[in-house]
Design a protein around this motif. Structure first.
Motif, PDB file in Angstrom:
ATOM      1  N   LEU A  36       0.869  -1.176   0.000  1.00 21.57           N
ATOM      2  CA  LEU A  36       0.000   0.000   0.000  1.00 21.57           C
ATOM      3  C   LEU A  36       0.909   1.229   0.000  1.00 21.57           C
ATOM      4  O   LEU A  36       1.586   1.487   0.996  1.00 21.57           O
ATOM      5  CB  LEU A  36      -0.820  -0.045   1.298  1.00 21.57           C
ATOM      6  CG  LEU A  36      -2.209   0.507   1.381  1.00 21.57           C
ATOM      7  CD1 LEU A  36      -3.016   0.159   0.164  1.00 21.57           C
ATOM      8  CD2 LEU A  36      -2.879   0.021   2.653  1.00 21.57           C
ATOM      9  N   LEU A  37       0.971   1.950  -1.106  1.00 23.22           N
ATOM     10  CA  LEU A  37       1.883   3.097  -1.221  1.00 23.22           C
ATOM     11  C   LEU A  37       1.036   4.359  -1.062  1.00 23.22           C
ATOM     12  O   LEU A  37       0.119   4.601  -1.855  1.00 23.22           O
ATOM     13  CB  LEU A  37       2.540   3.040  -2.604  1.00 23.22           C
ATOM     14  CG  LEU A  37       3.799   3.806  -2.895  1.00 23.22           C
ATOM     15  CD1 LEU A  37       4.355   3.450  -4.243  1.00 23.22           C
ATOM     16  CD2 LEU A  37       3.603   5.307  -2.779  1.00 23.22           C
ATOM     17  N   VAL A  38       1.344   5.143  -0.040  1.00 23.25           N
ATOM     18  CA  VAL A  38       0.506   6.318   0.269  1.00 23.25           C
ATOM     19  C   VAL A  38       1.329   7.574   0.066  1.00 23.25           C
ATOM     20  O   VAL A  38       2.363   7.764   0.728  1.00 23.25           O
ATOM     21  CB  VAL A  38       0.028   6.253   1.733  1.00 23.25           C
ATOM     22  CG1 VAL A  38      -1.008   7.329   2.003  1.00 23.25           C
ATOM     23  CG2 VAL A  38      -0.534   4.866   2.068  1.00 23.25           C
ATOM     24  N   VAL A  64      -1.512   2.133  -5.120  1.00 19.30           N
ATOM     25  CA  VAL A  64      -0.916   3.461  -4.929  1.00 19.30           C
ATOM     26  C   VAL A  64      -2.032   4.456  -4.656  1.00 19.30           C
ATOM     27  O   VAL A  64      -2.890   4.690  -5.514  1.00 19.30           O
ATOM     28  CB  VAL A  64      -0.132   3.897  -6.184  1.00 19.30           C
ATOM     29  CG1 VAL A  64       0.577   5.221  -5.925  1.00 19.30           C
ATOM     30  CG2 VAL A  64       0.855   2.812  -6.603  1.00 19.30           C
ATOM     31  N   LEU A  65      -2.040   4.998  -3.457  1.00 19.02           N
ATOM     32  CA  LEU A  65      -3.057   5.995  -3.089  1.00 19.02           C
ATOM     33  C   LEU A  65      -2.428   7.369  -3.202  1.00 19.02           C
ATOM     34  O   LEU A  65      -1.527   7.719  -2.439  1.00 19.02           O
ATOM     35  CB  LEU A  65      -3.480   5.750  -1.641  1.00 19.02           C
ATOM     36  CG  LEU A  65      -4.634   4.794  -1.428  1.00 19.02           C
ATOM     37  CD1 LEU A  65      -4.756   4.407   0.025  1.00 19.02           C
ATOM     38  CD2 LEU A  65      -5.932   5.446  -1.905  1.00 19.02           C
ATOM     39  N   VAL A  66      -2.878   8.129  -4.210  1.00 20.57           N
ATOM     40  CA  VAL A  66      -2.309   9.473  -4.414  1.00 20.57           C
ATOM     41  C   VAL A  66      -3.319  10.503  -3.918  1.00 20.57           C
ATOM     42  O   VAL A  66      -4.428  10.601  -4.451  1.00 20.57           O
ATOM     43  CB  VAL A  66      -2.000   9.709  -5.906  1.00 20.57           C
ATOM     44  CG1 VAL A  66      -1.350  11.073  -6.091  1.00 20.57           C
ATOM     45  CG2 VAL A  66      -1.084   8.600  -6.451  1.00 20.57           C
ATOM     46  N   LEU A  94      -4.572   4.957  -7.640  1.00 19.81           N
ATOM     47  CA  LEU A  94      -5.868   5.567  -7.305  1.00 19.81           C
ATOM     48  C   LEU A  94      -5.619   7.032  -6.960  1.00 19.81           C
ATOM     49  O   LEU A  94      -5.044   7.334  -5.918  1.00 19.81           O
ATOM     50  CB  LEU A  94      -6.463   4.835  -6.095  1.00 19.81           C
ATOM     51  CG  LEU A  94      -6.569   3.305  -6.231  1.00 19.81           C
ATOM     52  CD1 LEU A  94      -6.727   2.658  -4.863  1.00 19.81           C
ATOM     53  CD2 LEU A  94      -7.730   2.935  -7.132  1.00 19.81           C
ATOM     54  N   ARG A  95      -5.983   7.927  -7.857  1.00 15.47           N
ATOM     55  CA  ARG A  95      -5.826   9.362  -7.578  1.00 15.47           C
ATOM     56  C   ARG A  95      -7.133   9.880  -7.000  1.00 15.47           C
ATOM     57  O   ARG A  95      -8.185   9.777  -7.613  1.00 15.47           O
ATOM     58  CB  ARG A  95      -5.463  10.122  -8.870  1.00 15.47           C
ATOM     59  CG  ARG A  95      -3.997  10.085  -9.203  1.00 15.47           C
ATOM     60  CD  ARG A  95      -3.564  11.004 -10.340  1.00 15.47           C
ATOM     61  NE  ARG A  95      -2.127  11.081 -10.367  1.00 15.47           N
ATOM     62  CZ  ARG A  95      -1.323  10.107 -10.820  1.00 15.47           C
ATOM     63  NH1 ARG A  95      -1.870   8.999 -11.285  1.00 15.47           N
ATOM     64  NH2 ARG A  95      -0.017  10.236 -10.809  1.00 15.47           N
ATOM     65  N   TRP A 121       3.527   1.843   2.962  1.00 17.91           N
ATOM     66  CA  TRP A 121       4.761   2.627   2.847  1.00 17.91           C
ATOM     67  C   TRP A 121       4.406   4.074   2.552  1.00 17.91           C
ATOM     68  O   TRP A 121       3.640   4.357   1.635  1.00 17.91           O
ATOM     69  CB  TRP A 121       5.636   2.057   1.730  1.00 17.91           C
ATOM     70  CG  TRP A 121       6.846   2.910   1.402  1.00 17.91           C
ATOM     71  CD1 TRP A 121       7.665   3.560   2.289  1.00 17.91           C
ATOM     72  CD2 TRP A 121       7.376   3.216   0.090  1.00 17.91           C
ATOM     73  NE1 TRP A 121       8.654   4.234   1.621  1.00 17.91           N
ATOM     74  CE2 TRP A 121       8.500   4.040   0.268  1.00 17.91           C
ATOM     75  CE3 TRP A 121       7.000   2.860  -1.202  1.00 17.91           C
ATOM     76  CZ2 TRP A 121       9.253   4.517  -0.798  1.00 17.91           C
ATOM     77  CZ3 TRP A 121       7.739   3.330  -2.272  1.00 17.91           C
ATOM     78  CH2 TRP A 121       8.862   4.149  -2.063  1.00 17.91           C
ATOM     79  N   TRP A 122       4.961   4.978   3.380  1.00 18.05           N
ATOM     80  CA  TRP A 122       4.788   6.409   3.161  1.00 18.05           C
ATOM     81  C   TRP A 122       6.129   6.970   2.688  1.00 18.05           C
ATOM     82  O   TRP A 122       7.021   7.194   3.522  1.00 18.05           O
ATOM     83  CB  TRP A 122       4.372   7.089   4.458  1.00 18.05           C
ATOM     84  CG  TRP A 122       2.965   6.809   4.912  1.00 18.05           C
ATOM     85  CD1 TRP A 122       1.842   7.554   4.671  1.00 18.05           C
ATOM     86  CD2 TRP A 122       2.522   5.669   5.691  1.00 18.05           C
ATOM     87  NE1 TRP A 122       0.735   6.970   5.244  1.00 18.05           N
ATOM     88  CE2 TRP A 122       1.130   5.811   5.876  1.00 18.05           C
ATOM     89  CE3 TRP A 122       3.162   4.570   6.225  1.00 18.05           C
ATOM     90  CZ2 TRP A 122       0.374   4.874   6.589  1.00 18.05           C
ATOM     91  CZ3 TRP A 122       2.431   3.645   6.929  1.00 18.05           C
ATOM     92  CH2 TRP A 122       1.042   3.800   7.107  1.00 18.05           C
TER      93      TRP A 122
END
Ligand code: 6PG
Length: 622
Positions: A36-38, A64-66, A94-95, A121-122
């Motif tokens: 989970l990339l934030v 990927v949470l943008v 996901l924008r 991961w931040w």
């Protein structure tokens, strides 16, 4: 393939993912890791590239949470990347716009894979309390990066205040090499106690703060953090001892050095791993990092921040002025000193906590961690239990696991203990069993390692016969070369792209009294073989004479190399092999896992039998 889904919903994205998987035949995503990339928009592209590189070895679903523009209407723009440069992973971007930008957790939940471990991961600024945040709460591990934030020291204070098991930080991962080298230096005689320490680095260098915290916690001595000029990164670490300091000094150009009293100064590689290497290292473990936790929460608050600068401290002789001079001649080889009979462990002052910390960090230096059991049977039980948890975690993350067993008495004992474990056939049907070496004798011969494993209970494991990869059998030397070629082909079939042998999750190795491992014997050419995954061995010093063996590169491509050793007759081999690297007289000093090297020893092989006997007598006498 890249598929854009503007103004979409997670339901649409889910459906498209399934359709794409069928069309491009992407790997079955069951039970892989979910990363989970934030991030915010500005870091998104770089972070996606890093995550993609980091998961090459471990295919994953990367969500990927943008957090895009919060102003304006709520909207979700989706993008799916599969195949091509997404490798075997799937990347779903996901924008989130408008109000939705603050509700990432509810957006991402429908896209999570069932029974797949989640790592968050931040790459940039994380929430103040990471584990309590909605996304952090759904993750088994939470990776932050204090060094990538505007105020690293503030970030470390927040990490310490809100620490929960599973938290880690890439500023900590970056200093693995520093910690390993320092611990390896402390692990060499004389075992003088450290009286104080100093870490020199530019202001706000989070990794240097964590080295200082680690030393304060592990050594329980005063540690100073001294500032060097902006832009110098981590400069040096000094460990003060009565017989003189241990100085680890990084040089921008030229040689970084490790200097310590009574030993020739060594040139060392102090390259800082890049973001993808750090992230890949963190994705290889799902357990909590206790050493990080102790360094952050117990050690770092004890560190004194010196107001005086590094230059003044160097002039006062309190910190190294720069890299030490390297000797022009070679000192005695490490293996010669190792074999000169180091002080047996029981004569070393019993600084238990320091020893545990040194062992934990020496693991990163490649010498490996020691796990000691009382006797061969309890040793076999400990190894079998660890094997079960490790292989089952590997199947959960990758959907498959490969293990190479060892021959010899500990190989049979470990198999016996493994056959006693309660194993789930659903998981173990995905486990592939190999051997690190095999005696070249006819099939069914009692001398064969696979036969000894069968006799010890191999067939009681719920592993399909097709997943048991015995090495070829035979009896005459003129068949051996062709048999080695056949084994090499079998290994290559199960190898990842570009490799010659499977990505072993664990390679088990017994060790001989001459420090041989598998069928790689001292001062033999097979030890230096780098272009093949396996080799034929003739006139083996250990009967029978004809054998097949994995090579060092095949063994060292494993994530974990576990050396399983019992008996006082192995103690010197263990001690000498652990004290050096790549010594032709000591094959066991050549093997190390990419993520872990573990010495599973009984008390006798650990050289503690006399100490234990002494303690027992003393106890009996009281
Ligand atoms: C073999 C083994 C060999 C073995 C060591 C230790 O085929 O003989 O693979 O490497 O593991 O010699 O054997 P013991 O555990 O019996 O001492």
């Amino acid at each position: 393939m890249i598929v854009d889904l503007p103004s979409t919903t997670t339901t649409d994205i889910s459906k498209r993912l399934i359709a794409l998987r069928h069309s491009v035949g992407a790997m079955a995503m069951g039970r892989v890791l979910t990363l989970l990339l934030v991030t915010d928009e500005e870091l998104a592209d770089t972070a996606i590239e890093v995550a993609n590189d980091a998961t090459r070895q471990h295919p994953a679903r990367i969500l990927v949470l943008v957090r895009a523009n919060r102003r304006g209407a709520s909207r979700l723009d989706g993008q799916i990347r599969v195949g091509g440069d997404a490798g075997a992973s799937e990347i779903v971007i996901l924008r989130l716009f408008g109000e939705m930008a603050d509700h990432g957790a509810s957006v991402v939940t429908p896209l999570l894979l069932p029974d797949s471990p989640i790592v968050a991961w931040w790459p940039g600024e994380p929430p103040a309390d990471v584990a309590a945040s909605p996304l952090g709460a759904m993750a088994r591990r939470r990776i932050t990066d204090a060094g990538a934030c505007a105020k690293p020291a503030t970030q470390l204070r927040r990490r310490a205040k809100h620490y929960e098991p599973g938290d880690t930080d890439l500023s900590w991962t970056r200093i693995t090499r520093w910690r390993g080298l320092l611990a390896a230096a402390l692990d060499e005689p004389p075992h003088e106690p450290v009286t104080s320490a100093a870490v020199v680095a530019e202001p706000g260098e989070a990794s240097a703060d964590l080295i200082a915290g680690w030393l304060a916690q592990a050594l329980d001595v005063p540690v100073q953090r001294v500032n060097s000029a902006q832009g110098t990164g981590i400069v040096s670490v000094r460990l003060d001892r009565a017989d003189g300091p241990i100085d680890l000094v990084r040089a921008d150009e030229g040689l970084s050095t490790l200097a310590q009293p009574g030993r020739p100064t060594r040139e060392v590689a102090l390259s800082i791993p890049n973001a993808a290497e750090c992230l890949a290292a963190e994705l290889r473990r799902l357990d909590a990092d206790e050493v990080y936790a102790a360094s952050l929460t117990d050690g770092l608050p004890e560190v004194t921040r010196r107001t005086v600068g590094a230059a003044k401290a160097a002039r006062a002789g309190e910190v190294p002025a720069g890299p030490a001079e390297l000797p022009d001649s070679d000192g005695p080889s490490m293996s010669a000193r190792a074999l000169q009979g180091r002080k047996p462990r029981e004569e070393v002052p019993s600084q238990t906590r320091l020893q545990e910390q040194v062992d934990a960090a020496v693991a990163e230096a490649g010498a490996g961690t020691v796990r000691e059991s009382a006797d061969p049977d309890s040793l076999a039980g400990a190894v079998a239990a660890a094997l079960v948890s490790t292989l089952e975690a590997a199947v959960a993350v990758r959907g498959v696991a490969h293990v190479a067993l060892t021959g010899g008495s500990m190989g049979a004992r470990t198999m016996g203990a493994l056959a006693e474990q309660d194993l789930s056939s659903e998981v173990w049907s995905q486990v592939h069993i190999w051997w690190g070496d095999e005696r070249f004798v006819p099939e069914g011969d009692a001398d064969r390692n696979d036969q000894q494993a069968r006799d010890a209970g191999l067939e009681r494991l719920p592993v399909p016969a097709a997943n048991v990869h015995s090495a070829p059998a035979g009896s005459s030397e003129d068949e051996l070369g062709e048999a080695a070629a056949r084994w090499a082909s079998e290994l290559a079939i199960h190898a990842p792209e570009g490799a010659r042998s499977p990505q072993f999750d664990v390679v088990l190795l017994g060790v001989g009294p001459d420090a041989h491992v598998a069928s790689l014997f001292p001062d033999r050419p097979e030890l230096h073989e780098t272009d093949r995954g396996c080799v034929p061995v003739t006139d083996s010093p250990k009967p029978p004479p004809l054998r097949l063996s994995l090579t060092v590169p095949a063994i060292n491509a494993a994530e974990r190399v576990w050396l399983v050793v019992a008996g006082a007759d192995k103690a010197e081999a263990v001690r000498a092999a652990r004290a050096t690297r790549d010594d032709p007289h000591l094959p066991a000093s050549w093997v190390r896992g990419t993520a872990e090297t573990m010495w599973w020893l009984d008390r006798a092989a650990a050289g503690n039998e006399q100490a234990a006997a002494g303690n027992d007598q003393a106890a009996a006498g009281n």
